[in-house]
Design an enzyme around this catalytic site. Structure first.
Site, PDB file in Angstrom:
ATOM      1  CB  CYS A  74      -0.808  -0.050   1.290  1.00 51.75           C
ATOM      2  SG  CYS A  74      -2.358   0.740   1.215  1.00 51.75           S
ATOM      3  CD  GLN A  75       4.387   2.099  -3.599  1.00 53.18           C
ATOM      4  OE1 GLN A  75       3.794   1.851  -4.644  1.00 53.18           O
ATOM      5  NE2 GLN A  75       5.663   2.394  -3.547  1.00 53.18           N
TER       6      GLN A  75
END
Ligand SMILES: C[S@@+](CC[C@H](N)C(=O)[O-])C[C@H]1O[C@@H](n2cnc3c(N)ncnc32)[C@H](O)[C@@H]1O
Length: 387
Positions: A74-75
């Site tokens: 998750c960025q």
């Protein structure tokens, strides 16, 4: 029937791989950049399919396949250069998945991520993901699933996003419903809206948490908080998977025992997790003592050493690496090629194979999803307040 060929991106220790193996599918290519994860993957599945390295460098060599799978990191998405409220997937690992989908056009993809994907940035994060995927030639369906409904003693909620490649015969996104376990729960006005994709909400305009389940296609989505999942398997308590003989090295230290005895009693189940005691006034995870009559809280890659503390019989200890494996649905010895310390981290990051096996089992080699089976009438809960 043709054997389905899968590609496993961000493969870690192979949670999707185990699920695919159980269905008799062939994993033709896998990738991860972590050396420790790759040691485990090689040890368990052999050196052939796994390509170690940064996926940015390797996306061009992904071979043809039927099903792309991946639990992507998750960025943050940048909003630079875009009109307010929309985010840009460019430059992220997620974008690499989109690139592969465009290049290889598998029949299906199944992506997995943390629950907060639905709420982050007031829904903006998920809207970016759905928006990018819905621009492709795929109909999408997502669902929030919990490991505890798949025979595992853990409260671990994960979002899965299923993509089904559209074909000329199957342009209608509605026929792809695969993830609710019982359609009779969708009633009345909602059923009418579901049947009318032109009335669905537009993805970028949604500025709130996304519901637990939904469909998306061509820039629009239809979502609902379905009734709570009534399980594919009976619920399992943590006590059922604990090891009988555990060395003293897993026991609390004297210092930890001291504060544990100063905790206030709680004796409640929260989301199926038995909380025995906690620090005064304390929501701080670090001081919680868990019981074994419910499920474990979400195992993570960072909390394993310090925060997960249990009263097991008369002992106070943390969970063993083997118990971690069982709680996540992996074989006991799955990570034996790395240190016990590293095993916690790798198991904590992994996707539970039984959860994704349930999703993969919906996909058939003709490119069509199978409808959900009627729900089994299990007792609603084993625990005081389990959901
Ligand atoms: C959430 S974990 C996925 C775990 C996996 N589903 C499993 O069952 O073990 C994300 C994985 O992405 C990998 N990763 C992060 N950045 C990467 C990159 N640039 N290229 C390849 N893999 C990467 C991490 O090493 C980690 O194993």
């Amino acid at each position: 029937m043709n054997v389905m060929r899968t590609v496993e991106l961000f493969a870690g220790i192979g949670g999707f791989r185990i699920a695919a193996d159980r269905l008799g599918w062939e994993t033709v290519w896998a990738n991860d950049s972590s050396e420790k994860a790759c040691i485990v993957y090689h040890d368990r599945f052999g050196p052939k399919e796994l390509h170690q390295g940064d996926f940015t460098e390797l996306k061009a060599v992904v071979p043809d396949h039927d099903v792309l799978t991946g639990g992507f990191p998750c960025q943050p998405f940048s909003s630079a250069g875009k009109k307010e409220g929309t985010r840009d997937a460019r430059g992220t690992l997620f974008e690499l998945i989109v690139d592969v989908l465009k290049m290889r056009r598998p029949k299906f993809f199944v992506l997995e991520n943390v629950k907060r994907l639905l709420t982050m940035e007031n829904g903006g994060h998920f809207a970016t993901i759905l928006g990018s995927l819905a621009e492709l030639d795929y109909a999408l369906e997502w669902r929030l699933l919990n490991a505890m409904h798949f025979g595992l003693p853990q409260n671990r909620e994960r979002v899965v996003i299923l993509g089904v490649r559209k074909t000329r015969e199957q342009l209608d996104p509605r026929i792809r419903l695969a993830l609710p376990e019982d359609f009779s729960t969708i009633k009345g006005r909602q059923r009418d809206r579901l049947a009318e994709p032109a009335t669905w909400n537009t993805i970028p305009e949604h500025k709130a948490r996304f519901p637990d389940w939904g469909l998306a296609s061509a820039g629009r989505f239809f979502g609902l908080d379905l009734e709570k999942f009534t399980t594919a398997c009976p619920l399992v308590r943590l006590a059922a998977v604990l090891q009988d003989t555990v060395p003293a090295e897993f026991d609390f230290t004297e210092a930890t025992l001291k504060w544990a005895h100063e905790n206030d009693p709680v004796n409640r189940f929260i989301h199926g997790v038995e909380i025995l005691s906690n620090q005064r006034g304390g929501a701080r995870m670090g001081y919680t003592i868990f019981g074994t009559n419910g499920v474990a809280p979400t195992l993570t890659s960072t909390t394993s050493r310090h925060y997960e503390r249990y009263k097991i019989g008369e002992r106070y200890r943390r969970l063993t690496n083997i118990e971690y494996a069982r709680i996540q649905g992996f074989p006991d010895e799955h990570c034996k090629a790395v240190s016990v310390y590293d095993q916690y981290q790798l198991f904590g990051n992994a996707v539970p194979p039984p959860l994704v096996e349930w999703v993969l089992s919906r996909l058939s080699d003709d490119g069509i999803t199978r409808h959900a089976l009627p729900r089994r009438k299990e007792p609603a809960t084993l625990f005081d307040d389990a959901n």
